[in-house]
Design an enzyme around this catalytic site. Sequence first.
Site, mmCIF file in Angstrom:
data_model
loop_
_atom_site.group_PDB
_atom_site.id
_atom_site.type_symbol
_atom_site.label_atom_id
_atom_site.label_comp_id
_atom_site.label_asym_id
_atom_site.label_seq_id
_atom_site.Cartn_x
_atom_site.Cartn_y
_atom_site.Cartn_z
ATOM 1 N N SER A 14 0.815 -1.224 0.000
ATOM 2 C CA SER A 14 0.000 0.000 0.000
ATOM 3 C C SER A 14 0.847 1.273 0.000
ATOM 4 O O SER A 14 0.508 2.263 0.644
ATOM 5 C CB SER A 14 -0.963 0.006 1.202
ATOM 6 O OG SER A 14 -1.796 -1.127 1.185
ATOM 7 N N LYS A 17 1.875 2.199 -5.358
ATOM 8 C CA LYS A 17 2.446 1.832 -6.665
ATOM 9 C C LYS A 17 1.468 2.138 -7.788
ATOM 10 O O LYS A 17 1.857 2.600 -8.857
ATOM 11 C CB LYS A 17 2.785 0.332 -6.696
ATOM 12 C CG LYS A 17 3.873 -0.111 -5.758
ATOM 13 C CD LYS A 17 4.340 -1.534 -6.063
ATOM 14 C CE LYS A 17 3.224 -2.567 -5.992
ATOM 15 N NZ LYS A 17 2.677 -2.741 -4.642
ATOM 16 N N ILE A 19 -0.902 4.425 -7.879
ATOM 17 C CA ILE A 19 -0.977 5.870 -8.115
ATOM 18 C C ILE A 19 0.287 6.354 -8.817
ATOM 19 O O ILE A 19 0.235 7.208 -9.713
ATOM 20 C CB ILE A 19 -1.178 6.628 -6.787
ATOM 21 C CG1 ILE A 19 -2.462 6.153 -6.086
ATOM 22 C CG2 ILE A 19 -1.225 8.131 -7.032
ATOM 23 C CD1 ILE A 19 -3.716 6.342 -6.886
ATOM 24 N N TYR A 54 -14.275 -7.259 1.807
ATOM 25 C CA TYR A 54 -13.521 -6.841 2.983
ATOM 26 C C TYR A 54 -12.047 -7.235 2.872
ATOM 27 O O TYR A 54 -11.189 -6.656 3.526
ATOM 28 C CB TYR A 54 -14.120 -7.448 4.250
ATOM 29 C CG TYR A 54 -15.403 -6.779 4.678
ATOM 30 C CD1 TYR A 54 -15.423 -5.429 5.040
ATOM 31 C CD2 TYR A 54 -16.599 -7.486 4.736
ATOM 32 C CE1 TYR A 54 -16.597 -4.809 5.431
ATOM 33 C CE2 TYR A 54 -17.786 -6.874 5.127
ATOM 34 C CZ TYR A 54 -17.775 -5.537 5.473
ATOM 35 O OH TYR A 54 -18.937 -4.923 5.863
ATOM 36 N N GLU A 141 2.452 -2.777 -13.386
ATOM 37 C CA GLU A 141 2.635 -2.756 -11.937
ATOM 38 C C GLU A 141 2.651 -4.192 -11.420
ATOM 39 O O GLU A 141 1.765 -4.986 -11.740
ATOM 40 C CB GLU A 141 1.501 -1.968 -11.278
ATOM 41 C CG GLU A 141 1.559 -1.979 -9.762
ATOM 42 C CD GLU A 141 0.280 -1.474 -9.102
ATOM 43 O OE1 GLU A 141 0.156 -1.640 -7.874
ATOM 44 O OE2 GLU A 141 -0.597 -0.937 -9.812
ATOM 45 N N CYS A 383 -27.222 -1.178 -9.484
ATOM 46 C CA CYS A 383 -27.216 -2.642 -9.469
ATOM 47 C C CYS A 383 -28.142 -3.167 -8.367
ATOM 48 O O CYS A 383 -29.356 -3.140 -8.523
ATOM 49 C CB CYS A 383 -25.789 -3.167 -9.321
ATOM 50 S SG CYS A 383 -25.607 -4.906 -9.777
ATOM 51 N N HIS A 510 -23.333 -0.403 -13.694
ATOM 52 C CA HIS A 510 -22.458 0.323 -12.767
ATOM 53 C C HIS A 510 -21.933 1.596 -13.432
ATOM 54 O O HIS A 510 -20.852 1.592 -14.029
ATOM 55 C CB HIS A 510 -21.289 -0.562 -12.338
ATOM 56 C CG HIS A 510 -21.675 -1.645 -11.398
ATOM 57 N ND1 HIS A 510 -21.576 -1.522 -10.019
ATOM 58 C CD2 HIS A 510 -22.185 -2.884 -11.630
ATOM 59 C CE1 HIS A 510 -21.998 -2.638 -9.452
ATOM 60 N NE2 HIS A 510 -22.377 -3.481 -10.401
ATOM 61 N N GLU A 512 -20.567 4.116 -12.225
ATOM 62 C CA GLU A 512 -19.346 4.646 -11.609
ATOM 63 C C GLU A 512 -18.079 4.267 -12.371
ATOM 64 O O GLU A 512 -17.071 4.978 -12.315
ATOM 65 C CB GLU A 512 -19.226 4.188 -10.149
ATOM 66 C CG GLU A 512 -18.969 2.703 -9.928
ATOM 67 C CD GLU A 512 -20.221 1.857 -9.815
ATOM 68 O OE1 GLU A 512 -20.158 0.782 -9.198
ATOM 69 O OE2 GLU A 512 -21.265 2.279 -10.354
#
Length: 539
Positions: A14, A17, A19, A54, A141, A383, A510, A512
């Site tokens: 985290s 990478k 970004i 999760y 990546e 959805c 979706h 988004e």
Amino acid sequence: MTKYIFVTGGVVSSLGKGITASSLGRLLKNRGLKVTMQKFDPYINIDPGTMNPYQHGEVYVTDDGTEADLDLGHYERIVDVRTSKYSNVTTGKIYQEVLEKERRGDYHGATVQVIPHITNMIKKKIMRAALTTDSDVIISEIGGTVGDIESTPFMEAIRQMRREVGEDNVMYIHCTLVPLLHAAHEMKTKPTQHSVAELRSIGIQPNMLVLRAEQPIDQEHKDKISDFTDVPVDRIIESIDAPSLFDVPLEFQKQGMDQKVCDFLHLESPKPEADMEAWKKLDERAKNLEHKTKITLVGKYVELEDAYISVTDALQHAGYLYNTKIEVDKVQAEDITEDNIAEIMKDSDGLIVPGGFGTRGLEGMITAIKYARENDIPFLGICLGMQMASVEFARNVLNLEDANSAEAEPNCKNNIIDIMADKRDEENIGGTLRLGLYPATLKEGTKTREAYDNQDVIQERHRHRFEFNNKYREAFEKAGMVFSGVSPDNRLVEIIELPKKKFFIAAQYHPEFLSRPQRPEGLFKSFIGAASGLPAQKF
């Protein structure tokens, strides 16, 4: 000749990478180069489609129906490119294809091994991305951190790429952490030294370092890192914690990152430098929004920030257009009751119910949607949110008290939402959804059509196996529900709306996934317009 840039990470996960890769991709694209983004994930799942949100966060969907890592969303939104099945490769996919070839006898009786068979398949995936896109640059990546046992085959494959395509055509960028010890007020370079040493031990010498840090790194520390890693000090890039995601490409440009990459790869770009003026205006707008709009998001996975990252980003994109900061109040659907919904929604300007699977939290969603409908609070369903809006309407307007979704109650008498006909006989969960880009025909005179600038047909990305049950269409229409978007053959309901409400629209797809910072998606744009009550302002 296509150039290959491999972005790896060390010390901790985290680090950003994705970004980093996206920001570099944006700079190169704005120099006029054709860029393709790619992510290698070392987990053994075929794709993240069946993974718990999760654990993994959002599952992103590409035009061709690939269920992919959420980093592809960053790539698409930041670089403004479309990704595909060649953009996300997992260990599971690699092993699956190798084993299928072995079963067919393609290896002619050879012993199948990690080297060369697995590594060759990884290289094939890298090359395929180049061949299918005709790109100037492929930015790949590598998920995980250097030293992870799962990443070893990928590291070996990218090491071999340098020999196969030539040293002038490959660049290794390594992202590491330079932690600040607050007690001693001192930055530590040792983790970076060890991370690069680990990378070099497997035969990869990084050509550029991106150092994640809380504050600027002084020249003394940069010189020390350069001495220990053999990376020239001018190719050591700082990645300081930034207040806005839009700052990152601009900060990289200030340090000359894109020019240094072009110089190293002998890459001639159509433009002498990246034109980032529009991006700077966007960054300035995002930092100086004059209004606030509160949106309540009722979902199943609200505890994890990444579970709805494309939704929250799309809301912010629309907010930029209206010069308003979007405050997203995430509410666990299971916690909503008739007794507390008024308190939950009392300061809210709009309600959004995004996608999900399973039965948990459905009644809470229905309660929230009912409250929004009865109190004329702008509502956008996505959805599962569209499906629950349909169930709510059936129960409380058509008075079908037992109305439900077949997903929640398979033997329900009034199953407003039913499994798609071509999905009934599927036994597996993974890879059996309606996935990818599909067209929808929009009805004239509707708010939906207005949201999409009066287009006749739109193309949007789907991820579902349940749909609106057509035997209830007539009853819904008589009660005032408008089916404002349907499949071209009129068999599938894609969008519903209540035209007499300020904004009450829900889509089976979706939206988004197609929103961009400088081009908010149609439904999100109109939703925030209704929720904020503000006029749109061009950048």
